[in-house]
Design a protein around this motif. Structure first.
Motif, PDB file in Angstrom:
ATOM      1  N   GLU A   1      13.129  34.754  -1.211  1.00  0.00           N
ATOM      2  CA  GLU A   1      13.120  34.259  -2.584  1.00  0.00           C
ATOM      3  C   GLU A   1      13.937  32.976  -2.696  1.00  0.00           C
ATOM      4  OE1 GLU A   1      12.827  38.727  -4.649  1.00  0.00           O
ATOM      5  OE2 GLU A   1      14.718  37.604  -4.645  1.00  0.00           O
ATOM      6  N   LEU A   2      15.105  32.957  -2.055  1.00  0.00           N
ATOM      7  CA  LEU A   2      15.967  31.775  -2.117  1.00  0.00           C
ATOM      8  C   LEU A   2      15.395  30.628  -1.280  1.00  0.00           C
ATOM      9  CD1 LEU A   2      19.477  33.485  -1.914  1.00  0.00           C
ATOM     10  CD2 LEU A   2      18.143  32.841  -3.925  1.00  0.00           C
ATOM     11  N   ARG A   3      14.755  30.926  -0.186  1.00  0.00           N
ATOM     12  CA  ARG A   3      14.078  29.885   0.601  1.00  0.00           C
ATOM     13  C   ARG A   3      13.038  29.170  -0.266  1.00  0.00           C
ATOM     14  NH1 ARG A   3      14.128  29.951   6.353  1.00  0.00           N
ATOM     15  NH2 ARG A   3      15.321  31.685   7.223  1.00  0.00           N
ATOM     16  N   ASP A   4      12.287  29.946  -1.034  1.00  0.00           N
ATOM     17  CA  ASP A   4      11.246  29.353  -1.859  1.00  0.00           C
ATOM     18  C   ASP A   4      11.849  28.475  -2.952  1.00  0.00           C
ATOM     19  OD1 ASP A   4       8.444  29.065  -2.508  1.00  0.00           O
ATOM     20  OD2 ASP A   4       8.858  30.276  -4.289  1.00  0.00           O
ATOM     21  N   GLN A   5      12.991  28.890  -3.488  1.00  0.00           N
ATOM     22  CA  GLN A   5      13.656  28.052  -4.484  1.00  0.00           C
ATOM     23  C   GLN A   5      14.087  26.716  -3.870  1.00  0.00           C
ATOM     24  OE1 GLN A   5      16.750  30.065  -6.695  1.00  0.00           O
ATOM     25  NE2 GLN A   5      15.581  31.982  -6.754  1.00  0.00           N
ATOM     26  N   ASP A   6      14.647  26.774  -2.676  1.00  0.00           N
ATOM     27  CA  ASP A   6      15.014  25.536  -1.975  1.00  0.00           C
ATOM     28  C   ASP A   6      13.782  24.679  -1.701  1.00  0.00           C
ATOM     29  OD1 ASP A   6      17.793  25.661  -1.841  1.00  0.00           O
ATOM     30  OD2 ASP A   6      17.777  26.938  -0.068  1.00  0.00           O
ATOM     31  N   ASN A   7      12.680  25.310  -1.333  1.00  0.00           N
ATOM     32  CA  ASN A   7      11.442  24.571  -1.055  1.00  0.00           C
ATOM     33  C   ASN A   7      10.920  23.876  -2.308  1.00  0.00           C
ATOM     34  OD1 ASN A   7      11.512  25.313   1.620  1.00  0.00           O
ATOM     35  ND2 ASN A   7      10.010  26.965   1.406  1.00  0.00           N
ATOM     36  N   ARG A   8      11.026  24.514  -3.450  1.00  0.00           N
ATOM     37  CA  ARG A   8      10.580  23.900  -4.700  1.00  0.00           C
ATOM     38  C   ARG A   8      11.385  22.632  -4.990  1.00  0.00           C
ATOM     39  NH1 ARG A   8       7.432  26.448  -8.389  1.00  0.00           N
ATOM     40  NH2 ARG A   8       6.752  28.593  -7.935  1.00  0.00           N
TER      41      ARG A   8
END
Length: 372
Positions: A240-247
């Motif tokens: 979930e946090l990886r995806d936030q960083d990716n955004r």
């Protein structure tokens, strides 16, 4: 006086046996109980057990056993309430039938947390012929042997897939007792897994550039997380946090980017987490390449020719045909890039000029001949 003597004699004769029996000499005779321990003559002998009371105590002990089911307890209390005959029947017949069913039910319930080996053993026992002794032995002995075999198999699997700490603790459990193996699967594996999870989180933190995930990892490791919290972070939260960083990274990439890059980036932001990962991995580079190719492609000018190509020389530009009049200075007759139609018009005009010059020369020659 005569009658009084006769009455006294009769009374003496009647009392003589009682006096002899009660005298110390008789009491100390062979086989007599010790003084002070003579049985009371007015109460019954208490050494003979009362069968009904013994049966009641037996039934109470049966229904107090840990294996006694609610049905066994209910039947026992009913037998006590129904009297001596019912209690006898319960002890001699009913309790054995109920106990047989109780063991069957208890063994069936073992399948809830049983491994493959124990489940197979249960099915084999209950589907074949069995008596109370076989059921009792399975419940008290065999189930633990089969359970330990299953534990060995599960520990071996964990060793094959786990990290260094799990491998070490698992191998130690295999060399220990059945209790050691059960304890490893109950708690030891999770403590060992927590140690491996801490190492993995530190590795992720070192290799990841995004601030959101890195900050969360630092906060988790600096606290006092449980093994379950560490596992959940690795299996769920980190993604979930990886995806936030990716955004955040995609938003920065498309800011001020070319049309293709912006288009691909917005599509990734509107898509799934996998779409965003793919954009950062390959999509952004493909979109940049498209934008660069469009930038390098020549753009048409106002007159329909490509800008940047020379138009004053005798060489023809791309897509155009420069025509030079035959027998003249070589200057181009048409440079507008209008195509084959313009070329034909320019050619016709040149032919007309040549014809006109010939007629003018012929007229001068005729005038000169007339003057002579």
């Amino acid at each position: 006086m005569k009658f009084s003597r006769i009455a006294a004699a009769v009374t003496t004769a009647a009392l003589a046996p009682a006096v002899l029996i009660a005298s110390p000499a008789f009491a100390d005779g062979p086989g007599a109980p010790d003084a002070g321990h003579q049985p009371a003559t007015t109460t019954p002998d208490q050494s003979v057990p009362d069968q009904a009371e013994e049966d009641r105590k037996t039934i109470l002990a049966i229904i107090a056993h840990p294996m006694a089911s609610e049905y066994m307890k209910e039947a026992g209390h009913k037998a006590i309430a129904d009297g001596p005959q019912a209690m006898r029947k319960f002890i001699e017949v009913d309790q054995h039938k109920i106990r047989l069913d109780d063991y069957r039910i208890a063994i069936s319930r073992l399948t809830a947390d049983a491994g493959p080996g124990l489940k197979e053993g249960i099915n084999k026992l209950l589907s074949g012929k069995h008596d109370i002794d076989m059921l009792r032995h399975f419940y008290e002995v065999t189930q633990y042997e089969l359970r330990d075999d299953d534990n060995r198999v599960e520990i071996s699997r964990l060793i094959g897939t786990g990290g260094p700490a799990v491998k070490e603790a698992g191998k130690k459990a295999l060399k220990g007792t059945p209790a050691d193996r059960a304890q490893f699967l109950k708690t030891g594996r999770f403590l060992a897994q927590a140690s491996d999870d801490r190492v993995e989180l530190s590795r992720i933190d070192e290799s990841w550039d995004g601030p959101i995930l890195s900050e969360a990892i630092g906060k988790l490791l600096n606290g006092s997380p449980t093994p379950a919290e560490l596992r959940h972070f690795l299996e769920v939260t980190q993604y979930e946090l990886r995806d936030q960083d990716n955004r955040v990274a995609i938003a920065k990439i498309i800011d001020g980017g070319g049309p293709e890059l912006v288009k691909a980036g917005r599509a990734a932001l509107a898509g799934t987490a996998a779409d965003r990962t793919e954009f950062l991995k390959t999509g952004q580079h493909e979109a940049r390449a498209k934008d660069q190719a469009a930038k390098d492609k020549p753009t048409p000018g106002k007159d329909g020719q490509d800008q940047g190509n020379g138009s004053g020389s005798g060489a023809a530009a791309t897509g155009n045909t420069a025509t030079t009049a035959q027998g003249h200075t070589g200057a181009p007759l048409a440079t507008t890039g209008a195509g084959d139609g313009t070329t034909l018009i320019a050619g016709g005009a040149g032919t007309a000029l040549v014809a006109g010059a010939g007629l003018l020369l012929a007229a001068r020659m005729r005038r000169a001949g007339a003057q002579r």
